[in-house]
Design a protein around this motif. Structure first.
Motif, PDB file in Angstrom:
ATOM      1  N   LYS A   1       4.176   3.646  -3.940  1.00  0.00           N
ATOM      2  CA  LYS A   1       4.057   2.834  -5.126  1.00  0.00           C
ATOM      3  C   LYS A   1       2.713   2.583  -5.643  1.00  0.00           C
ATOM      4  O   LYS A   1       2.280   2.007  -6.532  1.00  0.00           O
ATOM      5  CB  LYS A   1       4.753   1.329  -5.119  1.00  0.00           C
ATOM      6  CG  LYS A   1       6.358   1.528  -4.758  1.00  0.00           C
ATOM      7  CD  LYS A   1       6.924   0.175  -4.410  1.00  0.00           C
ATOM      8  CE  LYS A   1       8.455   0.420  -4.280  1.00  0.00           C
ATOM      9  NZ  LYS A   1       8.974  -1.169  -3.971  1.00  0.00           N
ATOM     10  N   SER A   2       1.685   3.075  -4.765  1.00  0.00           N
ATOM     11  CA  SER A   2       0.192   2.976  -5.065  1.00  0.00           C
ATOM     12  C   SER A   2      -0.631   4.067  -4.652  1.00  0.00           C
ATOM     13  O   SER A   2      -0.362   4.740  -3.657  1.00  0.00           O
ATOM     14  CB  SER A   2      -0.331   1.957  -4.732  1.00  0.00           C
ATOM     15  OG  SER A   2      -0.362   1.581  -3.402  1.00  0.00           O
TER      16      SER A   2
ATOM     17  N   SER B   1      -0.291  -5.672  -6.917  1.00  0.00           N
ATOM     18  CA  SER B   1      -0.143  -6.451  -5.661  1.00  0.00           C
ATOM     19  C   SER B   1      -0.897  -5.657  -4.777  1.00  0.00           C
ATOM     20  O   SER B   1      -1.201  -6.119  -3.926  1.00  0.00           O
ATOM     21  CB  SER B   1       1.169  -6.741  -5.597  1.00  0.00           C
ATOM     22  OG  SER B   1       2.099  -5.988  -5.161  1.00  0.00           O
ATOM     23  N   ARG B   2      -0.596  -4.209  -4.702  1.00  0.00           N
ATOM     24  CA  ARG B   2      -1.214  -3.335  -3.637  1.00  0.00           C
ATOM     25  C   ARG B   2      -2.577  -2.825  -3.684  1.00  0.00           C
ATOM     26  O   ARG B   2      -3.273  -2.634  -2.826  1.00  0.00           O
ATOM     27  CB  ARG B   2      -0.352  -2.193  -3.563  1.00  0.00           C
ATOM     28  CG  ARG B   2       0.946  -2.389  -3.241  1.00  0.00           C
ATOM     29  CD  ARG B   2       2.151  -1.069  -3.311  1.00  0.00           C
ATOM     30  NE  ARG B   2       3.464  -1.317  -2.985  1.00  0.00           N
ATOM     31  CZ  ARG B   2       3.964  -0.880  -1.962  1.00  0.00           C
ATOM     32  NH1 ARG B   2       3.387   0.224  -1.214  1.00  0.00           N
ATOM     33  NH2 ARG B   2       5.213  -1.047  -1.489  1.00  0.00           N
TER      34      ARG B   2
ATOM     35  N   SER C   1       1.346  -0.149  -8.155  1.00  0.00           N
ATOM     36  CA  SER C   1       1.616  -1.550  -8.090  1.00  0.00           C
ATOM     37  C   SER C   1       0.299  -2.580  -7.914  1.00  0.00           C
ATOM     38  O   SER C   1      -0.474  -2.266  -6.892  1.00  0.00           O
ATOM     39  CB  SER C   1       2.377  -1.726  -6.982  1.00  0.00           C
ATOM     40  OG  SER C   1       2.901  -3.270  -6.740  1.00  0.00           O
TER      41      SER C   1
ATOM     42  N   SER D   1      -3.700   1.052  -0.614  1.00  0.00           N
ATOM     43  CA  SER D   1      -3.455  -0.326  -0.479  1.00  0.00           C
ATOM     44  C   SER D   1      -4.492  -1.082   0.286  1.00  0.00           C
ATOM     45  O   SER D   1      -5.120  -0.338   0.909  1.00  0.00           O
ATOM     46  CB  SER D   1      -1.895  -0.155   0.249  1.00  0.00           C
ATOM     47  OG  SER D   1      -2.023   0.290   1.476  1.00  0.00           O
TER      48      SER D   1
END
Length: 133
Positions: free
Chosen positions: A75-76, A119-120, A117, A79
């Motif tokens: 998703k990224s 948040s990541r 994402s 991180s």
């Protein structure tokens, strides 16, 4: 003590067998940077950590850049845990250039260290401060 040394030597030989052409371990998976960063602190293990650095974008990736994880497998592009592992590698191996690059990139990009994402990819103040020390 001999048993511990024997186990250590065995694991060193096994790591070398598991490394890709850049010295990364687990490079088929998208958490390779963190694990490679940690084993890259062992004097017997050679790692080209900058294989995960995309000089075109100035970003760090989860594994060597010729095998991107995002968007198909993660998703990224990076991180916080990957950056934490890289921080350990950076400080242990005295790679000030990497620390400076991370700090400059974070400042210039509002703490967003890649794509995906939010948040990541958002580096937290405490991790940024760790790199800045």
């Amino acid at each position: 003590m001999k048993e511990i040394k024997a186990k250590y030597d065995k694991y060193i030989s096994l790591i070398k067998e598991a490394q890709d052409n850049h010295g990364f371990i687990e490079s088929q998976k998208c958490d390779s940077l963190i694990f490679t960063s940690l084993v890259g602190c062992l004097p017997e293990v050679n790692v080209d950590i900058k294989a995960a650095f995309d000089s075109k974008t100035g970003t760090w990736q989860r594994r060597p850049i010729e095998r991107p994880c995002y968007p198909a497998h993660s998703k990224s592009t990076i991180s916080r845990d990957q950056l934490l592992g890289l921080a350990w590698y950076t400080f242990y191996n005295k790679k000030l250039d990497i620390s400076e690059q991370i700090v400059k990139y974070a400042i210039n990009h509002a703490g967003y260290m890649g794509k995906g994402s939010l948040s990541r990819i958002n580096i937290r103040p405490s991790l940024l401060a760790t790199y800045a020390c």
